[in-house]
Each structure stands twice: as C-alpha cells, then as structure tokens.
Scaffold this motif. Sequence first.
Motif, PDB file in Angstrom:
ATOM      1  N   UNK A 170       0.845  -1.205   0.000  1.00 26.79           N
ATOM      2  CA  UNK A 170       0.000   0.000   0.000  1.00 26.79           C
ATOM      3  C   UNK A 170       0.874   1.246   0.000  1.00 26.79           C
ATOM      4  N   UNK A 171       1.934   1.237   0.835  1.00 30.93           N
ATOM      5  CA  UNK A 171       2.825   2.399   0.878  1.00 30.93           C
ATOM      6  C   UNK A 171       3.569   2.561  -0.446  1.00 30.93           C
ATOM      7  N   UNK A 172       3.934   1.411  -1.041  1.00 31.77           N
ATOM      8  CA  UNK A 172       4.688   1.469  -2.295  1.00 31.77           C
ATOM      9  C   UNK A 172       3.850   2.052  -3.422  1.00 31.77           C
ATOM     10  N   UNK A 173       2.538   1.805  -3.404  1.00 33.34           N
ATOM     11  CA  UNK A 173       1.715   2.288  -4.526  1.00 33.34           C
ATOM     12  C   UNK A 173       0.995   3.594  -4.202  1.00 33.34           C
ATOM     13  N   UNK A 174       1.185   4.108  -2.982  1.00 34.56           N
ATOM     14  CA  UNK A 174       0.420   5.267  -2.516  1.00 34.56           C
ATOM     15  C   UNK A 174       0.469   6.424  -3.515  1.00 34.56           C
ATOM     16  N   UNK A 175       1.663   6.683  -4.053  1.00 29.33           N
ATOM     17  CA  UNK A 175       1.823   7.854  -4.916  1.00 29.33           C
ATOM     18  C   UNK A 175       1.784   7.471  -6.395  1.00 29.33           C
ATOM     19  N   UNK A 176       1.220   6.267  -6.657  1.00 29.92           N
ATOM     20  CA  UNK A 176       1.062   5.798  -8.033  1.00 29.92           C
ATOM     21  C   UNK A 176       2.372   5.831  -8.825  1.00 29.92           C
ATOM     22  N   UNK A 177       3.379   5.110  -8.377  1.00 26.81           N
ATOM     23  CA  UNK A 177       4.655   5.114  -9.098  1.00 26.81           C
ATOM     24  C   UNK A 177       4.520   4.412 -10.445  1.00 26.81           C
ATOM     25  N   UNK A 178       5.463   4.716 -11.326  1.00 23.95           N
ATOM     26  CA  UNK A 178       5.462   4.025 -12.614  1.00 23.95           C
ATOM     27  C   UNK A 178       6.026   2.624 -12.470  1.00 23.95           C
ATOM     28  N   UNK A 179       6.904   2.460 -11.454  1.00 25.78           N
ATOM     29  CA  UNK A 179       7.618   1.185 -11.315  1.00 25.78           C
ATOM     30  C   UNK A 179       7.591   0.708  -9.864  1.00 25.78           C
ATOM     31  N   UNK A 180       7.286  -0.595  -9.698  1.00 23.04           N
ATOM     32  CA  UNK A 180       7.437  -1.222  -8.385  1.00 23.04           C
ATOM     33  C   UNK A 180       8.449  -2.342  -8.518  1.00 23.04           C
ATOM     34  N   UNK A 181       9.438  -2.352  -7.645  1.00 24.55           N
ATOM     35  CA  UNK A 181      10.332  -3.500  -7.572  1.00 24.55           C
ATOM     36  C   UNK A 181       9.985  -4.251  -6.299  1.00 24.55           C
ATOM     37  N   UNK A 182       9.548  -5.486  -6.438  1.00 18.89           N
ATOM     38  CA  UNK A 182       9.158  -6.278  -5.271  1.00 18.89           C
ATOM     39  C   UNK A 182      10.211  -7.365  -5.062  1.00 18.89           C
ATOM     40  N   UNK A 183      11.009  -7.234  -3.997  1.00 17.18           N
ATOM     41  CA  UNK A 183      12.123  -8.151  -3.742  1.00 17.18           C
ATOM     42  C   UNK A 183      11.659  -9.309  -2.856  1.00 17.18           C
ATOM     43  N   UNK A 184      11.406 -10.436  -3.449  1.00 19.50           N
ATOM     44  CA  UNK A 184      10.908 -11.630  -2.759  1.00 19.50           C
ATOM     45  C   UNK A 184       9.792 -11.272  -1.776  1.00 19.50           C
ATOM     46  N   UNK A 185       8.738 -10.637  -2.256  1.00 17.45           N
ATOM     47  CA  UNK A 185       7.718 -10.125  -1.337  1.00 17.45           C
ATOM     48  C   UNK A 185       6.917 -11.221  -0.657  1.00 17.45           C
ATOM     49  N   UNK A 186       7.020 -12.448  -1.129  1.00 12.49           N
ATOM     50  CA  UNK A 186       6.191 -13.507  -0.532  1.00 12.49           C
ATOM     51  C   UNK A 186       7.002 -14.655   0.032  1.00 12.49           C
ATOM     52  N   UNK A 187       8.333 -14.519   0.029  1.00 15.04           N
ATOM     53  CA  UNK A 187       9.158 -15.653   0.418  1.00 15.04           C
ATOM     54  C   UNK A 187       8.903 -16.089   1.862  1.00 15.04           C
TER      55      UNK A 187
END
Lengths: 333, 343
Positions: A170-187
Amino acid sequence: MDHSPSPALNVRGLSVTFGTRQGPVPAVVDVDLDVAPGELVALLGESGSGKSVTARAVMGLSTGNASVTAEQIRLGDTDLLALPESEHRKLRGARMSLVFQDALSALNPVLSIGDQIGELFRTHRGMSRRQARAEAVNLLGQVGIPAPTRRVNDYPHQFSGGMRQRILIAMAIALRPELIIADEPTTALDVTVQAQILELLDSLRRELNMAVLLITHDLGVVSEVADRILVMYAGRIVESGTADDLLSRPGHPYTQALLRSVPQADTRGQELYAIPGSPPSPANQPSGCPFHPRCTWAVDECKTTRPLLTLLAGGRAAACHRTEEVLDAAVTG
Amino acid sequence: MQPSPGDVVLDAQNLHKTFRGGRGQAGRTRVSAVDGINLTLAAGESLGIVGESGCGKTTLARMLVGLDRPDTGTIMVHGRDIAHARGGDLRELRRRVQMVFQDPYTSLDPRMTVLELIGEPLVVHRLMPNAAARRDRVAELLALVGLAPELMNRYPHQFSGGQRQRIGIARALALEPEVLVCDEPVSALDVSVQAQVVNLLRDLQKRMNIAMVFIAHDLSVVRHVADRTAVMYLGRLAEVGETDTVYDQPAHPYTQALLSASPVVDRANRGRMANRIPLAGDPPSPTDPPAGCRFHTRCRLSKDLCGREQPQLLAIGGDANRVAACHFADESLADARERAEAA
Ligand SMILES: Nc1ncnc2c1ncn2[C@@H]1O[C@H](COP(=O)(O)OP(=O)(O)OP(=O)(O)O)[C@@H](O)[C@H]1O
Ligand SMILES: Nc1ncnc2c1ncn2[C@@H]1O[C@H](COP(=O)(O)OP(=O)(O)O)[C@@H](O)[C@H]1O
Ligand code: SF4
Ligand SMILES: [Mg+2]
Ligand SMILES: [Mg+2]
C-alpha cells in the motif's frame, strides 16, 4: 525486442562491485533490464545471485562499499545516472518504489499505520492530516485490509505477516509510481497469503498500468504471474525471454536444469533431477562459463571462454555456447 | 532387530502441548500449539506433514523425537512411551527416533569438526568408545550421504548449505534410527540444491527401511516424497490419507484451499491461482483459537454447527485410509470432485 516504445525502466550495462577486505567482489556484472508499463517481469535467481543488489542499485540505495557503474539507467524519460542524490530521493516512493522481503523491519514500529502512510501524502502531496488519513484508509481497503477505518490507527505488530506485507505494498503504490520493484515479497509468507499478494501485484499492473519487477527464486510463482523472465546466475543474466518460451523451451542449461529439478505431479516417486554442486560465490567465480562445473552440456570451450548473452530468434537471449542444441533438445524431448 | 514392513514403529496418541507465553492483555497468554493429534507410522513408510506457519509442525516434531514432552498423550516406540520415559530409558528410545533440522547453518555447532559432530551421538549413547572404530563409522556415514570421508576434519563453515544438511543427516543416521523426523529439511537450501537432498533422503529411506516424517510447507515436495500426507491447521489434523488421494481429491475445505493456492510450474494452467478457493479473513491468533472447528472462521462451508462442535477425524468417501475432520466433508469432497472434472 517488442517492448513498448518507452519502457518504464531501462537499464544497460549495470555492474555493482563491493570493496571488501578480501578484495573487490563483483556481485552484479553487465546487466540489461527493461520493464514496460503494465508488464510484470520476473528476475529469477538463487540466493546470492545478485538480485537484491540489482534492485538496490536501480533504486539508488546501494550500500557504502558498493561501486555502481552503468551505461544507462532510465525511469521513463528521466536519466537516473545524471540525477543528484537529492533529486533521486524525491523519485523514490513517488515514481519508483521498492517492496522489501521483510515487512516488519521495513515498517516503523512506533508509528501507527495511518501515520506512516499518511506521511507520504503529507510530504509529497502537501495534504492535510485529515486528507492524508482518508487516503490511507482508502489504500488499506484497496490492498485488502478488512475494516480499514478501524485498523488505520493500529501499529505494525498488531497485524499478521501477510497484512504487513500488504501494508508495505500500500505504501509502495500510494503515490502511483510508474515502477514497483518487489524483492521476494512472498518468500516469508504462507501460500494462501502469497496468493493474495501476487494477485494484488497482478491487479496493480493491470488496473494502474504499473511496471512490476518481481524478484523471486520460485519457479512456481514465476510460472503463475510473469510475462517475461530474466534468469540470473552468479551476478549475470544468463537467459531472458517470454515466460511462455523459457518455461516450455529453455535455451540455457541452467534454466533447463532448474525446471527439471522441481517436483512435478507426473514424476512423483521418481528420482528428481539434481544439479550437482552448489552456486558459486561472486568472489570465487569459475573460469569460462560460470555454470560449467555444474553443467551436463559443458564442452572444453566452456572451461575457457565465457559465452556472451546472445540474441536469438523470437526476441529471447541466452549466454551459452550450446544454446541451439539445448533448444533443439527441448523440442525433441 | 529390524522391524518388518507394515509394523507400526511409532504410535502417537492424543498429543497436546500448550505454551505459556508472555503477558497479553488478559494476563498470561497461552498458545495451544498441538491439540489432540494422533499419528501412526509404519516401518519404512514416509508421512508428509503440511500446514502453514505456526500450525504446530515443529512442536509436534520435537515431541515425536523426545526433545519436548507433551502435556498429555503417549508416543509409543517398541511398546514403551517416549513421552513419559526418563533417564536411560529415554535415551534408548531417542536413539530410535532421530531428527533432521531445518536450518543447516545454525543446527551444527561451529566449533566442532565433522568427525566430532557425527561421532557425538555415538559417544553420548556410549555405543563406540573406541576412537578408531568411531572414525571408521563416521567415514562410513559420510560416504552414505555422499560426502568424501577425507572431509571429516573440517568445520561446518567450510561446507555449503547442501553439504551441511548432508552432515546433519549423517549425524541423525549415526544411531541407526528406525524413524527419521525431518523438519523442513530443504527449506533453507538453494533451489538447485534441494533436489540433491530430497533424493538422498528418499534413497536412504528405501535402502535402510527407515520410516520418515517429512515436514514441509512446499506442497509439491511433500507430494513427491510422502506415501501418506497429513494436513495440519492450528494444532489439529484436518486431513490424513494416501498422498494421491489427498492431493487429487482433498476432502477438507482447508486442504482444498491450501492446494488451490500453491503455485505449480505449469504455464498452461496460468490463472489457476486466481481461481483458487479463497479463505475468509485472516489467520486466527493461536492464543485464542476459535471454538468448535478451528477452521470455521475462514471456511466457505461453515454453518452454526461448526462454531459449536469440534469435528472428529472420520473416514470419508468410502476410503478407510483417508480421514478428515469436517462436519461437511462429504459435501466438500463432492465439490472437489466436481471441480476436478470441470478442470
Ligand atoms: N517455546 C515456545 N513458547 C511459546 N510459544 C511457542 C513456543 N514454541 C512454539 N510456540 C508457538 O506454538 C505455535 C506452533 O509453533 P510451531 O513452531 O510448532 O509452528 P510450525 O508449524 O513449525 O511453524 P513454521 O512453519 O513457521 O515453522 C506457534 O503459535 C508458536 O508461536
Ligand atoms: N554490502 C556488501 N558487501 C559485500 N558483498 C555484498 C554486499 N551486499 C551483497 N553482497 C554480495 O553480493 C552477492 C549478491 O547478493 P544479493 O543481491 O543480496 O543476492 P540475492 O540474489 O540473494 O538477492 C552475494 O554474494 C552477497 O554476499
Ligand atoms: S556455455 Fe557450456 S558450461 Fe555454460 S551453460 Fe552452456 S554448455 Fe553449459
Ligand atoms: Mg535478496
Ligand atoms: Mg517449524
């Protein structure tokens, strides 16, 4: 390659070398990387292969002992290499964000969730406290936190691991970025929670047209969500292409071996294919092809000459002296 | 005396374990980690245990090998109860049930050589007082797990993760156990190394006729190695049966949800996860497990009865070998069969 004309992320020749007491450690070497808007690209590799170092370099978050070089790192039309650190910092969170593996340590334990998300809106968007809080509630609902109005005042430790990971997103997308890098977000998460997070990432890029770079070591996850795959081994990209191509017909022996080593329903009870040895450390790389000591395809040339990442038909690429044969073998079975 | 195939080598009945935790809002918290588990294990068989983080897998494993005592319940090995044995008796029973730990990086004492690590159980159990004989035995064990005997004077940090897990396995085998309890033995390993260790465990099990409990959160690995599979949810067994039955025709709604959310490498089936069976809400806190069926707060089939009465593990679908603890298991199984046909 049929990428959209202006990729959200465009990286050429990225290398990261760490200065250590034992000497320089080349952790990432000559990496090219594109992610188009709305595209989900998986960076697949084993632990230590250089995935997180790549992510931090792109974000401009490399540690002090890292020396980062690149021909190009662009976010949309912005040249990140030319940007002073103060400008770079403003982009983080606003136009590009990184979701870390360990949600608990990435959140501030003494601030409520509402304050942490709200702060983003207050500093970047100049919103009032009340507006920012309303936006935070909105976002929490969007990432599937039940009863967001009630939970917005809670602290990180009051949420489960899966919920904390969703809060980070939620914090990562709050400002509607063009790019999200998710580093092993579910490991670190259970499969039922993992499914929710992957679904969330998938809907973000579909609905908001975000570019997603998903870092993982899990072939099942890649198979489920990726459009394209970059396979990393010992700090380099050794194969790239569409997920359909790579998973059905790998062109690099390492990709092929990884695919053969995962247990499948129809091979139950049989011996699994086991890759001999273990991955090399970046400080201690084999000569020639870094995979040659573990490779069943290796010939003499592999011990002495490092194969370059070579473009093949269909927009895919592989770094192996015997790719054509590997591809043929995949077709004939 | 070697047990013959089919003999029951381990029989755990009615295991309970509650941990007293720190202070919660309402005084001292209690975590009901294992709540009424029965398991039997036949010689040479492999039993997989799956379930999500915190459901009690490690707690169960530690009780089975005698590292922790259950609050109530019995664990019979050779007609004697590990859960209540003491002193020499306990040591003798522990010999027969050995554990392989999850993390090969922390489970081996860094100050000991491989020779000392693998030889230690032999010393503790006073089986091989003669150092030369012990050295020979360690060499033999190293060869058994695919490591060169010359490596016995090295220290753990000189080995890779996969090699360390081999050392852990050799150590567990030193006492020739009848049962090997493996708690997430490959989770900490590199993907390309996991298959080596899975193959090794299976091979040893077949060759030495060892019964194996194989705990993992990776459902495809368990499917690969286990003859039977048990599914745990919040300290209780949800379902137990032949692995093929459990995976192809899951009867418990939780098993179904778990399987449908687990990604498989099958590009043709992309989107399978999006059509998964959703779980309602979030996992309940183990300090305050729901009454009745512990799964009822998340279950799509839940009715009033589920919140009131704990379902017993009963044979389902005319198969005496498969049991599930759900009031509506027949309905749920019919549903799963329909889904399987539609797919
Ligand atoms: N020594 C302890 N003191 C207090 N609580 C404990 C203790 N050991 C385990 N627990 C609790 O008991 C429950 C079961 O824990 P256990 O370690 O058996 O889970 P697990 O199924 O092995 O989980 P994982 O998949 O994360 O390894 C958890 O809620 C855990 O927090
Ligand atoms: N600050 C650092 N100093 C020295 N070496 C580092 C540093 N950070 C990472 N490395 C090394 O770089 C390599 C790649 O690490 P990383 O990108 O974290 O791997 P992963 O693919 O698991 O994310 C590893 O060998 C790691 O030990
Ligand atoms: S270059 Fe040689 S060693 Fe490297 S992957 Fe190809 S065949 Fe194997
Ligand atoms: Mg990493
Ligand atoms: Mg555990």
